[in-house]
Design a protein around this motif. Structure first.
Motif: not given
Lengths: 432, 326
Positions: B92-101
């Motif tokens: 979730m950190d990778a998806v929400v904090n990195q990928v999406a941003k």
């Protein structure tokens, strides 16, 4: 006591039905369960049975008539009672005189249970005296058509007013008005927008055009809007203004008119703008991120108002045109816009835009850059201003205010100031 | 047109895009043959491409997404697979904090051409940790595009578009759709994001549904038709971006709306659509908008209980009728 016999809804898809045949005549006494009429929907033919022991007062529609769901097809009354005045329903135009306006219909709707509600469920006494809440859609339809809920008989579950119920009343009123040749909208549709002469026009599914409070954007306005958002959200624009003495230009205008080659003030501004753009080609440019590309041709876009919205129509190759030629070509262009017969080249990209609101009494304004142009000019009106002349004497001078809005990535204030100074020199010169 | 399985549509989209563009590669758990993915969506690909283009990883979802993001930022077009959407929590950190941003935090300078394929949904007794429908969580994250195809044709066309997009896409399949069949065009085609498909036209009530719930909704529409009720069934196909105009126009016509999703009802995307419709089209509504979704409980393993918790054809029919009786 009178009963209105209404066109029943024989299925959820049914909006109207055809009266095929009457199985009763005026003054007949009909028993509960007797077949009154044969009705046809687009799906099936159905025999309409009487729910009451009743007398037939009036057959409102002829066989073969198409009647909207909820429209009155006949009037019955209780045996042994007064059939009531027949004039209450306009027999001159029977097919279309469904519940008419006024208190009598309010009374009749309260007294009338639908003959056959949707889904075939029996009509219950719930329909009488109680009112189901109006749905948002029905409230909107009533407001748009200027009807009150009292004027509409609900045929939905529990007597709920449905879209088709309102539409049936509107259609009946509209037809009645059309046939009587009167235009008494104030009497029947008090809230109807004066711009929409047909009450029925506002009731189509999803129709917003009939809502007087809602101005649906045209294609031109949508496209323009998108471009304006693009411009304002990506371009660091700034504006500078200059007031210019138009005495010389007005003298030239008069001289040309006397000579039989009239030009407008706008033509003179277009001409002077062209000359100034030739002198400062960077302002006649297109911004490409890394560079401003000066355009060889001065293709002036003119903002022209049309009923569909603002159009930027292009006058190409202005640098090759004389003042009089600009005058005639811009007149032709405006005429093509007016009759909506634009040629493809009229809608080119252009290289600079001139927007003139002077004729509307505007003193100055800041138009929005028309990308990929680097600048646009707003033209105000001419007003007499008091100016001290070289002898210190106050005198009235006709002045115009020009405002140039520029893309600060491409041009700076000095560039625009020099451009305006050049423009002034052309406007105060001979304009030859 | 050729009739193929949903699973084959995914395989075809991946194969075609890998052939079209050398920078497309797959990364995830058990993707390579002979396993070919838990639901066989990548079966047959590893023998036909270089080893480095179909990468098997350890069971480490944060690493899969982190590595794929790095690869996407370095000029490739990774298609990462999360075997179950339930496992997105591990990443979730990778998806929400990195990928999406990344796109936003780089001031728009970084393309993130990353597709995260996954599958969700219940109906197979996979219980509370393998049967979730978590798309609503991801819809809530600005920066992610969300596709949820219901048919083989949509799956293929949308996946090809997803791979070509320069922004991160969560591509959510459904474990019970892989074996469904449908006609797929023979020629090259793609389907744009943000364009809903009216799967069945109708006039009395609008039903909006995606993924497997869309198939339920079509069955419900059939049942309603037998009772003389004409339902229009709309598949948004992508939840982000959402083609709200198509839904609005349908509601203008039918005046009634049912929104169906398989995830838990509370704060689901059905609520989002209901909210948007009432904001924009309150005066087109003739009845309260109905939601059909799973009960607000962890998904049971026991099959009867699972059926009870998940939305059914019967629930959709009942909801449609509620809008007509209101």
């Amino acid at each position: 006591m009178r009963y209105e016999l209404k066109m029943p809804r024989l299925g959820p898809d049914m909006d109207e039905g055809t009266l095929i045949e009457w199985n009763m005549s005026v003054d007949d006494e009909v028993q509960e369960g007797a077949v009154l009429a044969t009705i046809e929907s687009d799906k099936s033919e159905v025999e309409l049975e009487s729910r009451w022991h009743a007398m037939v007062a009036e057959l409102v529609v002829e066989p073969g008539t198409v009647v909207p769901v909820g429209g009155v097809i006949a009037v019955l009354y209780k045996p042994g009672t007064d059939p009531g005045p027949l004039g209450a329903i306009d027999s001159a135009n029977p097919a279309t005189s469904a519940p008419s306006a006024g208190s009598s219909s309010a009374q009749s709707s309260a007294e009338t249970a639908p003959q056959s509600p949707p889904g075939g469920a029996p009509a219950t006494s719930k329909a009488i005296g109680t009112r189901r809440p109006l749905s948002p859609m029905v409230r909107r339809l009533l407001k748009e058509s200027g009807l009150s809920a009292d004027e509409v008989t609900g045929t939905g579950p529990g007597g709920k007013i449905q879209r088709s119920d309102v539409e049936a009343v509107i259609a009946a009123q509209s037809d009645a008005l059309k046939d009587s040749g009167t235009v008494g909208f104030d009497a029947t549709a008090a809230d109807q927008s004066s711009t929409d002469p047909s009450p029925a026009a506002s009731t189509g599914p999803g129709s917003q055009s009939g809502d007087p409070h809602r101005f649906v954007l045209t294609k031109v306005e949508k496209t323009g809007g998108r471009r304006m958002v693009e411009s304002r959200s990506t371009i660091p624009d700034f504006a500078i203004s200059r007031r210019i003495d138009m005495s010389a230009a007005l003298a030239t205008k008069k001289a040309l008119a006397d000579r039989g080659t009239p030009v407008s003030l706008n033509d003179m501004i277009l001409f002077a703008t062209t000359r100034a753009l030739v002198e400062y080609p960077r302002i006649n440019g297109v911004f490409e991120g890394e560079a401003v590309v000066a355009q060889a041709a001065v293709d002036l876009a003119m903002a022209i108002a049309t009923p569909d919205g603002l159009i930027a129509a292009v006058l190409p190759q202005c640098q090759q045109l004389s003042l009089v030629e600009i005058g005639s070509k811009s007149r032709e262009l405006v005429e093509r816009v007016r009759v909506a017969k634009l040629r493809p080249e009229d809608l080119g990209q252009g290289s600079f835009t001139v927007s003139n609101l002077g004729m509307y009494g505007v003193d100055r304004f800041q138009p929005i850059i028309n990308p990929p142009h680097v600048a646009i000019m707003g033209v105000g009106r001419i007003t007499d201003q008091l100016v001290l002349n070289s002898l210190g004497v106050p005198m009235a001078v006709p002045m115009i205010e020009l405002t140039v809005v520029g893309d600060h990535r491409a041009v700076d204030g000095v560039a625009l100031a020099l451009f305006l100074a050049s423009l002034e020199s052309f406007l105060s010169g001979s304009l030859a | 047109m050729t009739e193929i399985l949903y699973r084959e549509a995914i395989q075809q989209a991946l194969r075609e895009e890998m052939l079209r563009d050398d920078t497309v590669f797959l990364i995830g758990e058990d993707l390579r043959d002979p396993w070919g993915g838990t639901y066989k969506a990548t079966a047959g690909l590893s023998p036909d491409f270089e080893d480095k283009r179909v990468l098997n990883t350890p069971i480490a979802e944060d690493t899969i997404i982190g590595a794929a993001l790095g690869a996407a930022l370095s000029g490739t077009r990774p298609v990462a697979e999360l075997m179950y959407i339930d496992f997105v929590m591990r990443a979730m950190d990778a998806v929400v904090n990195q990928v999406a941003k990344v796109r936003y935090m780089s001031g728009g300078q970084s393309d993130v051409p990353l597709v995260i394929r996954t599958q969700g949904g219940g109906g197979r007794s996979s219980a509370a940790q393998h049967g979730n429908s978590l798309e609503a969580w991801l819809c809530h994250v600005p920066g992610l595009l969300i596709a949820m195809p219901s048919t083989p044709a949509d799956a293929k066309g949308l996946l090809k578009t997803a791979i070509r997009l320069n922004d991160p896409v969560i591509f959510i399949e459904h474990k019970l759709l892989y074996a469904t069949k449908g006609e797929v065009p023979d020629d090259e085609y793609t389907i744009p994001f943000g364009v809903a498909d009216i799967k069945r036209e109708g006039t009395d009530v609008t039903i909006v549904a995606a993924s497997r719930a869309l198939l339920f909704s079509l069955e419900a529409a059939e049942e309603l038709a037998r009772e003389g009720i004409s339902a229009e069934v709309i598949d948004p196909r992508t939840l982000v971006p959402l083609d709200e105009e198509t839904i609005f126009e349908s509601v203008d016509k039918t005046n009634r709306l049912v929104v169906v999703a398989e995830g838990a009802e509370r704060c689901g995307w059905t609520a989002e659509i209901a909210a948007r419709v009432q904001e924009a089209r309150f005066y087109s509504l003739d009845a309260p908008i109905q939601r059909v979704a799973a009960l607000n409980v962890p998904l049971p393993f026991q099959p009867d209980m699972e059926r009870y918790v998940l939305p059914s054809v019967k629930d959709i029919v009942a909801a449609a009728k509620r809008t007509l009786d209101a």
